[in-house]
Design an enzyme around this catalytic site. Structure first.
Site, PDB file in Angstrom:
ATOM      1  N   GLY A 132       0.825  -1.206   0.000  1.00  0.00           N
ATOM      2  CA  GLY A 132       0.000   0.000   0.000  1.00  0.00           C
ATOM      3  C   GLY A 132       0.855   1.251   0.000  1.00  0.00           C
ATOM      4  O   GLY A 132       2.053   1.206  -0.297  1.00  0.00           O
ATOM      5  N   ASN A 133       0.256   2.369   0.332  1.00  0.00           N
ATOM      6  CA  ASN A 133       0.992   3.624   0.433  1.00  0.00           C
ATOM      7  C   ASN A 133       0.396   4.460   1.565  1.00  0.00           C
ATOM      8  O   ASN A 133      -0.544   4.029   2.234  1.00  0.00           O
ATOM      9  CB  ASN A 133       0.983   4.379  -0.901  1.00  0.00           C
ATOM     10  CG  ASN A 133      -0.425   4.662  -1.400  1.00  0.00           C
ATOM     11  OD1 ASN A 133      -1.208   5.340  -0.744  1.00  0.00           O
ATOM     12  ND2 ASN A 133      -0.749   4.109  -2.587  1.00  0.00           N
ATOM     13  N   HIS A 134       0.931   5.651   1.753  1.00  0.00           N
ATOM     14  CA  HIS A 134       0.566   6.466   2.914  1.00  0.00           C
ATOM     15  C   HIS A 134      -0.614   7.413   2.670  1.00  0.00           C
ATOM     16  O   HIS A 134      -0.900   8.271   3.508  1.00  0.00           O
ATOM     17  CB  HIS A 134       1.772   7.289   3.380  1.00  0.00           C
ATOM     18  CG  HIS A 134       2.925   6.458   3.851  1.00  0.00           C
ATOM     19  ND1 HIS A 134       2.838   5.628   4.941  1.00  0.00           N
ATOM     20  CD2 HIS A 134       4.188   6.328   3.361  1.00  0.00           C
ATOM     21  CE1 HIS A 134       3.995   5.024   5.138  1.00  0.00           C
ATOM     22  NE2 HIS A 134       4.839   5.425   4.184  1.00  0.00           N
TER      23      HIS A 134
END
Length: 403
Positions: A212-214
């Site tokens: 995923g990412n932030h």
């Protein structure tokens, strides 16, 4: 969230028996998210007390030009009250005050405030049947309407005299609904459908792990709220996010992966007028997803990744009169990379973010963007809240999209 949310409403109350209903009207306005101040004619206090209305509105109630009970006799500035208001509502409006408004007579604080008003003034008459049917009443109503005031018609029913007919002030909930409908009708995106993506995507490795990412979704959610406030019907397709929505005109659809977002976007894309893709969609996804939790057996592990479908490019390829907006988060050659995306993905506008700017990017409540349109016209903005950035983006969209 109501179209009245955040509005400053100045409620004028005159001396009619229907004044007792203004306590309910104040409550309805506040429930809709408005801030309310009340100005009364001196005689209106015989029908409803300032204490009641100040308690409900959580603001002082004004009825005279200065407070006689104060040691220094403080002046109640009618001009400041009028400038504070985003809209003014006079309910109930008696035949007496209606006539004074039509003639420009200014013998109390409410009338002085009305004559100073810069915002739209709504008026809801309340009087007995014969008074309402009198020719001068209809003439005075027409005069106010001709000057840009908005008439809220009275209801038919039993009147204070015992007669039955027109003249009853519209019920508080009817007044609020009338104003909401009137305000919505003038919004620039009324009748438009807007599709917005937000948040990250999570690409599963096994049942408990993901890539995923932030991204928090804050920017996409701010865009959705801004679109709804402009009158649009909004479809928000969001990856995992803790952000909350407030406006009732937003339909939230939660997805997890890039594939799910792709499918959902193309389900609705052909029906919308504007599409804004602000989600941080994963560029890669695991080729194989384990059905069981992967055990830690060796010191190293390899995961083969394959590209996800390019949602923005796919939308640009089938674009049919939609206004298409993309986002670009760049770390180098920012302007050239953003312009290249406009060409390759058939965009009308791109919003360029830079990780080089302090206070911008993922999880922040602020952002710093550069807008580049399809003609490569560039607008740079300073650091702003994401709500303000959303407003800037829609100001640009509205130059090309009209209700």
């Amino acid at each position: 969230m109501s179209v009245l949310s955040g509005k400053n409403i100045l409620l004028g109350v005159t001396a009619g028996i229907a004044a007792y209903k203004t306590s309910f009207l104040v409550r309805h306005f506040i429930k809709a998210g408005a801030d309310v101040k009340v100005v009364m004619t001196p005689s209106a206090k015989d029908f409803v007390t300032p204490l009641t209305l100040s308690t409900l509105s959580k603001n002082p109630v004004y009825s005279t030009f200065y407070d006689k009970n104060e040691e220094n006799e403080l002046w109640n500035n009618h001009v400041d009250l009028a400038l504070w208001a985003d809209l003014m509502v006079i309910a109930p409006l008696t035949a007496n005050t209606l006539a004074k408004m039509a003639e420009g007579i200014c013998d109390n604080l409410l009338l002085a405030t009305y004559l100073s008003a810069k915002s739209t003034v709504y008026f809801a008459p309340a009087m007995d049947l014969d008074m309402y049917q009198h020719e001068t009443t209809s003439t005075n109503i027409s005069t106010l309407e001709r000057r840009g005031n908005v008439f809220i018609p009275p209801a038919y029913g039993e009147l204070a005299s015992g007669l039955e007919g027109e003249g009853r002030m519209a019920e508080p909930e009817e007044i609020v609904a009338f104003i909401q409908k009137d305000l919505t009708a003038s919004l620039p995106l009324r009748g438009k459908r807007v599709l917005i993506t937000a948040g990250p995507t999570y690409e599963a490795i096994d049942p408990v792990r993901f890539i995923g990412n932030h991204s928090s979704g804050k920017m996409g959610f701010a865009l959705a709220e801004a679109a709804a406030q402009l009158g649009a019907t909004v479809i928000l397709v969001t990856g995992p996010s803790n952000e909350a929505l407030h406006h009732t005109a937003i339909d939230r659809i939660d997805v997890m992966s890039a594939a799910q977002m792709y499918q959902t976007i193309h389900k609705f894309y052909g029906e919308v007028d504007i599409a804004i893709f602000s989600a941080a969609v994963s560029d890669f996804t695991p080729k194989v997803v384990s059905s069981q939790k992967i055990k830690k057996k060796t010191s190293e592990m390899q995961i083969t990744l394959v590209p996800t479908k390019d949602i923005l490019a796919s939308a640009g390829a089938v674009k049919n009169n939609q206004y298409l907006v993309g986002f670009a988060l760049e770390t180098e050659n920012e302007l050239e990379n953003a312009k290249d995306k406009i060409r390759k993905k058939n965009l009308d506008l791109i919003v360029l973010n830079s990780l080089q700017d302090k206070g911008a990017g993922f999880r922040s409540d602020t952002n710093k963007v550069t807008l580049i349109d399809k003609n490569f016209q560039i607008q740079e903005f300073g650091l702003k809240s994401k709500q303000e950035v959303a407003t800037d983006i829609f100001n640009e969209i509205l130059k090309s999209v009209h209700a």
